[in-house]
Every structure is written in C-alpha cells, then in structure tokens.
Design a protein around this motif. Structure first.
Motif, PDB file in Angstrom:
ATOM      1  N   PHE A 108      41.253 -27.084  47.206  1.00  0.00           N
ATOM      2  CA  PHE A 108      40.758 -28.008  46.178  1.00  0.00           C
ATOM      3  C   PHE A 108      41.103 -27.584  44.758  1.00  0.00           C
ATOM      4  N   THR A 109      40.752 -26.366  44.380  1.00  0.00           N
ATOM      5  CA  THR A 109      40.910 -25.960  42.978  1.00  0.00           C
ATOM      6  C   THR A 109      42.365 -26.042  42.529  1.00  0.00           C
ATOM      7  N   ALA A 110      43.279 -25.586  43.363  1.00  0.00           N
ATOM      8  CA  ALA A 110      44.701 -25.642  43.000  1.00  0.00           C
ATOM      9  C   ALA A 110      45.146 -27.085  42.806  1.00  0.00           C
ATOM     10  N   ALA A 111      44.712 -27.971  43.694  1.00  0.00           N
ATOM     11  CA  ALA A 111      45.080 -29.389  43.572  1.00  0.00           C
ATOM     12  C   ALA A 111      44.505 -29.982  42.289  1.00  0.00           C
ATOM     13  N   PHE A 112      43.266 -29.631  41.974  1.00  0.00           N
ATOM     14  CA  PHE A 112      42.635 -30.115  40.741  1.00  0.00           C
ATOM     15  C   PHE A 112      43.472 -29.728  39.529  1.00  0.00           C
ATOM     16  N   HIS A 113      43.871 -28.468  39.460  1.00  0.00           N
ATOM     17  CA  HIS A 113      44.623 -27.995  38.292  1.00  0.00           C
ATOM     18  C   HIS A 113      46.050 -28.537  38.271  1.00  0.00           C
ATOM     19  N   CYS A 114      46.626 -28.783  39.444  1.00  0.00           N
ATOM     20  CA  CYS A 114      47.951 -29.420  39.470  1.00  0.00           C
ATOM     21  C   CYS A 114      47.863 -30.838  38.913  1.00  0.00           C
ATOM     22  N   CYS A 115      46.830 -31.566  39.294  1.00  0.00           N
ATOM     23  CA  CYS A 115      46.633 -32.909  38.724  1.00  0.00           C
ATOM     24  C   CYS A 115      46.411 -32.820  37.219  1.00  0.00           C
ATOM     25  N   GLN A 116      45.582 -31.889  36.820  1.00  0.00           N
ATOM     26  CA  GLN A 116      45.265 -31.717  35.403  1.00  0.00           C
ATOM     27  C   GLN A 116      46.519 -31.420  34.579  1.00  0.00           C
ATOM     28  N   ALA A 117      47.436 -30.655  35.155  1.00  0.00           N
ATOM     29  CA  ALA A 117      48.666 -30.303  34.436  1.00  0.00           C
ATOM     30  C   ALA A 117      49.701 -31.418  34.499  1.00  0.00           C
ATOM     31  N   ALA A 118      49.736 -32.167  35.607  1.00  0.00           N
ATOM     32  CA  ALA A 118      50.791 -33.159  35.799  1.00  0.00           C
ATOM     33  C   ALA A 118      50.493 -34.500  35.134  1.00  0.00           C
ATOM     34  N   TYR A 140      35.358 -35.941  57.152  1.00  0.00           N
ATOM     35  CA  TYR A 140      34.337 -36.934  57.486  1.00  0.00           C
ATOM     36  C   TYR A 140      33.963 -36.946  58.962  1.00  0.00           C
ATOM     37  N   ASN A 141      34.823 -36.431  59.826  1.00  0.00           N
ATOM     38  CA  ASN A 141      34.589 -36.502  61.267  1.00  0.00           C
ATOM     39  C   ASN A 141      33.900 -35.222  61.736  1.00  0.00           C
ATOM     40  N   PHE A 142      32.627 -35.329  62.069  1.00  0.00           N
ATOM     41  CA  PHE A 142      31.859 -34.141  62.427  1.00  0.00           C
ATOM     42  C   PHE A 142      31.856 -33.880  63.929  1.00  0.00           C
ATOM     43  N   ASP A 143      32.671 -34.646  64.675  1.00  0.00           N
ATOM     44  CA  ASP A 143      32.851 -34.363  66.096  1.00  0.00           C
ATOM     45  C   ASP A 143      33.930 -33.317  66.333  1.00  0.00           C
ATOM     46  N   VAL A 144      34.752 -33.059  65.322  1.00  0.00           N
ATOM     47  CA  VAL A 144      35.849 -32.105  65.488  1.00  0.00           C
ATOM     48  C   VAL A 144      35.399 -30.714  65.068  1.00  0.00           C
ATOM     49  N   HIS A 149      33.202 -24.965  55.285  1.00  0.00           N
ATOM     50  CA  HIS A 149      33.864 -24.744  53.998  1.00  0.00           C
ATOM     51  C   HIS A 149      35.213 -25.456  53.945  1.00  0.00           C
ATOM     52  N   TYR A 150      35.866 -25.612  55.097  1.00  0.00           N
ATOM     53  CA  TYR A 150      37.092 -26.419  55.147  1.00  0.00           C
ATOM     54  C   TYR A 150      36.761 -27.881  54.891  1.00  0.00           C
ATOM     55  N   ARG A 151      35.738 -28.395  55.561  1.00  0.00           N
ATOM     56  CA  ARG A 151      35.320 -29.780  55.347  1.00  0.00           C
ATOM     57  C   ARG A 151      35.008 -30.034  53.873  1.00  0.00           C
ATOM     58  N   ALA A 152      34.262 -29.103  53.279  1.00  0.00           N
ATOM     59  CA  ALA A 152      33.845 -29.277  51.888  1.00  0.00           C
ATOM     60  C   ALA A 152      35.047 -29.338  50.954  1.00  0.00           C
ATOM     61  N   ALA A 155      36.691 -32.783  51.439  1.00  0.00           N
ATOM     62  CA  ALA A 155      35.845 -33.853  50.912  1.00  0.00           C
ATOM     63  C   ALA A 155      35.905 -33.872  49.387  1.00  0.00           C
ATOM     64  N   ALA A 156      35.941 -32.690  48.776  1.00  0.00           N
ATOM     65  CA  ALA A 156      36.076 -32.614  47.319  1.00  0.00           C
ATOM     66  C   ALA A 156      37.410 -33.203  46.876  1.00  0.00           C
ATOM     67  N   LEU A 157      38.454 -32.960  47.648  1.00  0.00           N
ATOM     68  CA  LEU A 157      39.773 -33.498  47.324  1.00  0.00           C
ATOM     69  C   LEU A 157      39.758 -35.024  47.382  1.00  0.00           C
ATOM     70  N   ASP A 158      39.087 -35.592  48.382  1.00  0.00           N
ATOM     71  CA  ASP A 158      39.003 -37.045  48.485  1.00  0.00           C
ATOM     72  C   ASP A 158      38.203 -37.641  47.327  1.00  0.00           C
ATOM     73  N   ASN A 159      37.176 -36.937  46.904  1.00  0.00           N
ATOM     74  CA  ASN A 159      36.395 -37.404  45.766  1.00  0.00           C
ATOM     75  C   ASN A 159      37.238 -37.396  44.497  1.00  0.00           C
ATOM     76  N   LEU A 160      38.050 -36.365  44.328  1.00  0.00           N
ATOM     77  CA  LEU A 160      38.966 -36.306  43.190  1.00  0.00           C
ATOM     78  C   LEU A 160      39.955 -37.463  43.237  1.00  0.00           C
TER      79      LEU A 160
END
Length: 243
Positions: A108-118, A140-144, A149-152, A155-160
C-alpha cells in the motif's frame, strides 16, 4: 507518433514482466521499477522501449526522485501500474510488528507514494491518463486463506483507487483496481502445497489464472477502450464468488 509512457512497479516479477511485455506490445514506452536489477535487465533484453529503474519501493524518499527521472527522460507520465506486492503468511494474532509494517509498506504505502509522485506529471498531458492498481480477491473474500494484514493492505489500495478516481475525474485521470484470485506467479511459493491445492480446487475452471490474462485487463484499461472506466474494483476470479 510519440509513445505514451507507463510506469510499472514490481516489473521484474512474474506478473510484472507479463504486464510490461503487454504494454510494450501495445506500443507504450515502459519504465520498470523494481529492486531486482538482474530481473529488470532480462525484461530490457530486446526491448528498446523499456527503461529499467532499479529502486527499493519501501524507501519512500526514493520514489519521487525516480519518477522525476522518468519525466526528465520522457516528458511526463501517462500511465502507472502499481503491481509491486507480496504476501506474508503469519496468522493472527501471531503477526510480528515488523512483518505487518513490511506488508503495508510494499502493498500500500509504496503505491500511495507512486501515485503521489506521478499524478502531478499526469496533469496537463493529452488524453485520459491511467492508474491501475493490482489488488486481490483477498481484500473482500473472507472464504479464502489470505491473512489479515495482506487483506488490509489490498483493501487500503482499493480505497485509494476510489478516492483518486473521484478526486481527479475532471482532470481526466482514470483510476481502477484489478482484483484477481489465484494467479500463477512466484507468490505461489509463499503457501504450502496443501493450501495451494485447496485454493486451486475452489476455482471454477479447475486451475489458477495465468499472468497474461491479468495483463490483458491492464492493457485494456490503459487502452482508449478503458477511458470511461474509473473508480472500479474489477473482480477476476472465474465467477467463483457469485452468490
């Protein structure tokens, strides 16, 4: 005709290489971000339109200068694919703090900063600019089997994705997430054979998806056909979770 320029993070990995090759085949100039210099060199072989940019994306201070280097070379950024990611498999509550931080830092954090820079370098560019974030069904799929911490992180990436899509719609920046289920990449190595077999057995087609199938969706979203799609989380799972 000038080529459009795309940055792909995690470009030396299994899915990243496939995405790079797809975009190169579509006529884009592609810049690969990854800390695996040897892997980037392999992608660059025979691809004059590919620029390897070795970078540790968990070093957030290095991201903006590296994007600036891309802009100095190509004049701007037309597309960003936040593909870099990993999955640590410790289970709750026994997740070390450093593992949680490392998971969030890359996914998540790396993607956030890449968006912020790009994004500032996308403003004013002709046409519809594209950001494609590689998420996961695990958001989103809690059957898998995915750990929390991976899910979180996904999910943060989708919110971004949704925030930036709304924020920059009038600036003609299209932002989408692709959320694949089991895809055959080196990340298969992080799970046990038993877990992997069970997960693949749940896929309706009886096998994991292939990287080129996900890359084709990335190519579609970056193409003119994807101009009208923004703010979406596109589920790729062979219909597994239809209820």
């Amino acid at each position: 005709m000038d080529r459009k320029t795309a940055i792909v993070t995690g470009a030396a990995g299994g899915l990243g290489r496939t995405i790079c090759n797809r975009l190169l085949g579509d006529g884009l100039a592609v810049v690969g971000f990854d800390r695996d210099e040897a892997g980037l060199a392999e992608v660059a072989k025979g691809n004059d339109a590919f620029l390897p940019c070795p970078i540790d994306l968990t070093d957030t201070a290095a991201i903006a200068p590296t994007v600036d280097h891309v802009v100095a070379r190509f004049g701007g950024v037309d597309a960003l694919v936040n593909n870099a990611g990993t999955c640590f498999m410790s289970e709750f509550p026994n997740i070390p703090a450093e593992e949680f931080e490392a998971q969030m830092a890359l996914n998540f954090t790396a993607a956030f900063h890449c968006c912020q820079a790009a994004v500032p370098h996308m403003l004013g560019r002709e046409g519809v600019k594209k950001i494609v974030n590689i998420s996961s069904n695990g958001a989103y799929n809690f059957d898998v089997f995915d750990p929390p911490h991976y899910r979180a992180s996904k999910a943060a990436l989708d919110n971004l994705t949704k925030d930036l899509a709304r924020r920059y719609a009038r600036d003609r920046i299209s932002v989408n997430s692709i959320a694949p289920a089991m895809t055959e990449t080196p990340l298969f190595n992080v799970v046990s054979e038993e877990v992997l077999e069970k997960a693949i057995a749940q896929m309706p087609h009886g096998h994991a998806m292939q990287p080129d199938q996900v890359a084709a969706w990335v190519g579609f979203l970056i193409s003119p056909a994807g101009d009208v799609s923004s703010g979406n989380v596109i589920i790729l799972n062979q219909g597994r979770d239809v209820r």
